[in-house]
Design a protein around this motif. Structure first.
Motif, PDB file in Angstrom:
ATOM      1  N   LEU A  17       0.792  -1.277   0.004  1.00 32.54           N
ATOM      2  CA  LEU A  17       0.018  -0.062   0.029  1.00 32.54           C
ATOM      3  C   LEU A  17       0.892   1.078  -0.189  1.00 32.54           C
ATOM      4  N   ALA A  18       1.881   1.141   0.840  1.00 26.20           N
ATOM      5  CA  ALA A  18       2.721   2.398   0.831  1.00 26.20           C
ATOM      6  C   ALA A  18       3.456   2.658  -0.304  1.00 26.20           C
ATOM      7  N   ARG A  19       3.775   1.732  -1.067  1.00 30.62           N
ATOM      8  CA  ARG A  19       4.502   1.876  -2.614  1.00 30.62           C
ATOM      9  C   ARG A  19       3.399   2.643  -3.492  1.00 30.62           C
ATOM     10  N   ILE A  20       2.252   2.257  -3.227  1.00 29.66           N
ATOM     11  CA  ILE A  20       1.312   2.928  -4.130  1.00 29.66           C
ATOM     12  C   ILE A  20       0.989   4.389  -3.713  1.00 29.66           C
ATOM     13  N   LEU A  21       0.727   4.533  -2.347  1.00 21.88           N
ATOM     14  CA  LEU A  21       0.321   5.584  -1.829  1.00 21.88           C
ATOM     15  C   LEU A  21       1.590   7.004  -1.687  1.00 21.88           C
ATOM     16  N   LYS A  22       2.588   6.216  -1.529  1.00 15.76           N
ATOM     17  CA  LYS A  22       3.744   7.302  -1.344  1.00 15.76           C
ATOM     18  C   LYS A  22       3.753   8.225  -0.239  1.00 15.76           C
ATOM     19  N   PRO A  23       3.495   7.909   0.833  1.00 19.10           N
ATOM     20  CA  PRO A  23       2.917   8.927   2.201  1.00 19.10           C
ATOM     21  C   PRO A  23       3.896   9.990   2.138  1.00 19.10           C
ATOM     22  N   GLN A  24       5.423   9.835   2.020  1.00 23.94           N
ATOM     23  CA  GLN A  24       6.198  10.711   2.199  1.00 23.94           C
ATOM     24  C   GLN A  24       6.243  11.971   1.106  1.00 23.94           C
ATOM     25  N   GLN A  25       5.703  11.586  -0.091  1.00 24.72           N
ATOM     26  CA  GLN A  25       5.495  12.326  -1.089  1.00 24.72           C
ATOM     27  C   GLN A  25       4.211  12.938  -1.491  1.00 24.72           C
ATOM     28  N   SER A  26       3.207  12.527  -0.641  1.00 23.49           N
ATOM     29  CA  SER A  26       1.765  12.902  -0.813  1.00 23.49           C
ATOM     30  C   SER A  26       0.959  13.337   0.665  1.00 23.49           C
ATOM     31  N   LYS A  27       0.000  13.323   0.542  1.00 27.13           N
ATOM     32  CA  LYS A  27      -0.685  13.792   1.766  1.00 27.13           C
ATOM     33  C   LYS A  27      -1.454  12.599   2.477  1.00 27.13           C
ATOM     34  N   SER A  28      -0.769  11.547   1.983  1.00 27.50           N
ATOM     35  CA  SER A  28      -1.505  10.141   2.460  1.00 27.50           C
ATOM     36  C   SER A  28      -0.837   9.545   3.617  1.00 27.50           C
ATOM     37  N   THR A  29      -1.652   8.906   4.512  1.00 30.91           N
ATOM     38  CA  THR A  29      -0.872   8.429   5.592  1.00 30.91           C
ATOM     39  C   THR A  29      -1.077   6.776   5.574  1.00 30.91           C
ATOM     40  N   VAL A  30       0.036   6.215   5.860  1.00 27.18           N
ATOM     41  CA  VAL A  30      -0.019   4.666   6.057  1.00 27.18           C
ATOM     42  C   VAL A  30       0.361   4.441   7.575  1.00 27.18           C
ATOM     43  N   ILE A 167     -12.631  -9.370  -5.058  1.00 30.49           N
ATOM     44  CA  ILE A 167     -11.798 -10.452  -4.957  1.00 30.49           C
ATOM     45  C   ILE A 167     -10.164  -9.939  -4.994  1.00 30.49           C
ATOM     46  N   LEU A 168      -9.461 -10.488  -4.037  1.00 26.47           N
ATOM     47  CA  LEU A 168      -8.130 -10.281  -3.739  1.00 26.47           C
ATOM     48  C   LEU A 168      -7.118 -10.584  -4.737  1.00 26.47           C
ATOM     49  N   ASP A 169      -6.523  -9.740  -5.482  1.00 30.08           N
ATOM     50  CA  ASP A 169      -5.565 -10.136  -6.197  1.00 30.08           C
ATOM     51  C   ASP A 169      -4.127  -9.656  -5.641  1.00 30.08           C
ATOM     52  N   ARG A 170      -3.308 -10.379  -4.912  1.00 35.38           N
ATOM     53  CA  ARG A 170      -2.242  -9.913  -4.343  1.00 35.38           C
ATOM     54  C   ARG A 170      -1.196  -9.275  -5.116  1.00 35.38           C
ATOM     55  N   PHE A 171      -1.312  -9.657  -6.301  1.00 33.15           N
ATOM     56  CA  PHE A 171       0.047  -9.244  -7.153  1.00 33.15           C
ATOM     57  C   PHE A 171      -0.177  -7.890  -7.389  1.00 33.15           C
ATOM     58  N   LEU A 172      -1.470  -7.215  -7.037  1.00 32.39           N
ATOM     59  CA  LEU A 172      -1.682  -5.690  -7.082  1.00 32.39           C
ATOM     60  C   LEU A 172      -0.817  -5.159  -6.124  1.00 32.39           C
ATOM     61  N   PHE A 173      -0.405  -5.654  -5.025  1.00 29.64           N
ATOM     62  CA  PHE A 173       0.221  -5.261  -3.746  1.00 29.64           C
ATOM     63  C   PHE A 173       1.716  -5.766  -3.560  1.00 29.64           C
ATOM     64  N   PRO A 174       2.430  -5.923  -4.537  1.00 28.40           N
ATOM     65  CA  PRO A 174       3.936  -6.581  -4.260  1.00 28.40           C
ATOM     66  C   PRO A 174       4.748  -5.757  -2.982  1.00 28.40           C
TER      67      PRO A 174
END
Length: 260
Positions: A17-30, A167-174
């Protein structure tokens, strides 16, 4: 988007999730949490140190000894100031059982209570557009938990609703790989689904669109297909068939190698 993950094994899902949201570069929090101590995770999971280091570098926060049924009391950041999350995620919740036999029939009622208490506690931490995501397998004995209804049984009526399954596709979250509790072994999750729960009262000014849109609403060009047992069985059958084909191919290649 503010995301809280619960009981995340070696933290590989949180890292995905953090690789997708990139909290350090955005306003997101993980916010990634575990029921266990850091020392226990270091001893149990070989990749934990690598994953936790990358999470920290991406700007995520890690907390340990966090109880999913007592979040307000065991998550340190909540003691200092109120906080609300847009997504609270717990993949494969279960009570800890010896020898990796988690989630079996003899522990079903304890697991149901675990889910009930978690949702009751997590509800208080949701933002206006917040959702609770519970991911679990959909084959026996897990489909006998009745997550769609069990999760709501300790809540006031019409406060939180079950929105549907994805459905979970775990390969979307390496590099996500589901692991048994306190065990470095993984397990197949091709039949797993996210059970999505959200507030019954929707705001017109939501910061984030819902994971599953309400019937009749716009928001997506492609219609949402409901997850049925037939769809899951079809996907499972295709995956097993592909695996069988790959096994035969490897055996044939191995045989040819020694015939030369």
């Amino acid at each position: 988007m503010a995301v809280l993950t619960i009981g995340d094994g070696d933290f590989s899902y949180s890292l995905g999730l953090a690789r997708i949201l990139k909290p350090q570069q955005s306003k997101s929090t993980v916010i990634a949490t575990s029921y266990e101590s850091r020392e226990t995770l270091q001893e149990t999971y070989p990749r934990f140190e690598d994953y936790s280091t990358e999470l920290a570098n991406l700007g995520a926060e890690l907390y340990f000894n966090v109880d999913a049924t007592r979040l307000a009391k065991t998550l340190p950041m909540l003691r200092d100031s109120p906080c609300r999350f847009d997504r609270i995620c717990w993949n494969f919740p279960c009570t800890a059982i010896a020898n990796g036999q988690d989630g079996q029939n003899d522990a079903m009622e304890k697991n149901k209570d675990l889910v009930r208490q978690f949702v009751k506690d997590a509800k208080e931490l949701l933002s206006e557009c917040g959702e609770i995501h519970i991911c679990h397998k959909s084959k026996p004995p897990y489909n006998q938990w009745g997550l769609e209804s069990v999760a709501l049984e300790w809540l006031p009526s019409n406060s939180i609703i079950f929105a549907g399954k994805v459905i979970l596709d775990r390969f979307l979250f390496p590099p996500y790989r589901p692991l048994k509790a306190l065990d470095r072994k993984s397990f197949p999750c091709h039949d797993a689904c996210f059970y999505i729960f959200r507030s019954a009262k929707r705001s017109d000014a939501e910061a984030f669109p819902p994971t599953i849109d309400e019937e009749g609403e716009g928001g997506t060009e492609m219609p949402t297909t409901p997850i049925t047992e037939d769809i899951i069985l079809s996907i499972r059958s295709n995956l097993l068939q592909d695996a069988s084909t790959e096994t035969r191919r490897k055996k044939a290649k191995f045989k040819m190698k020694f015939q030369r």
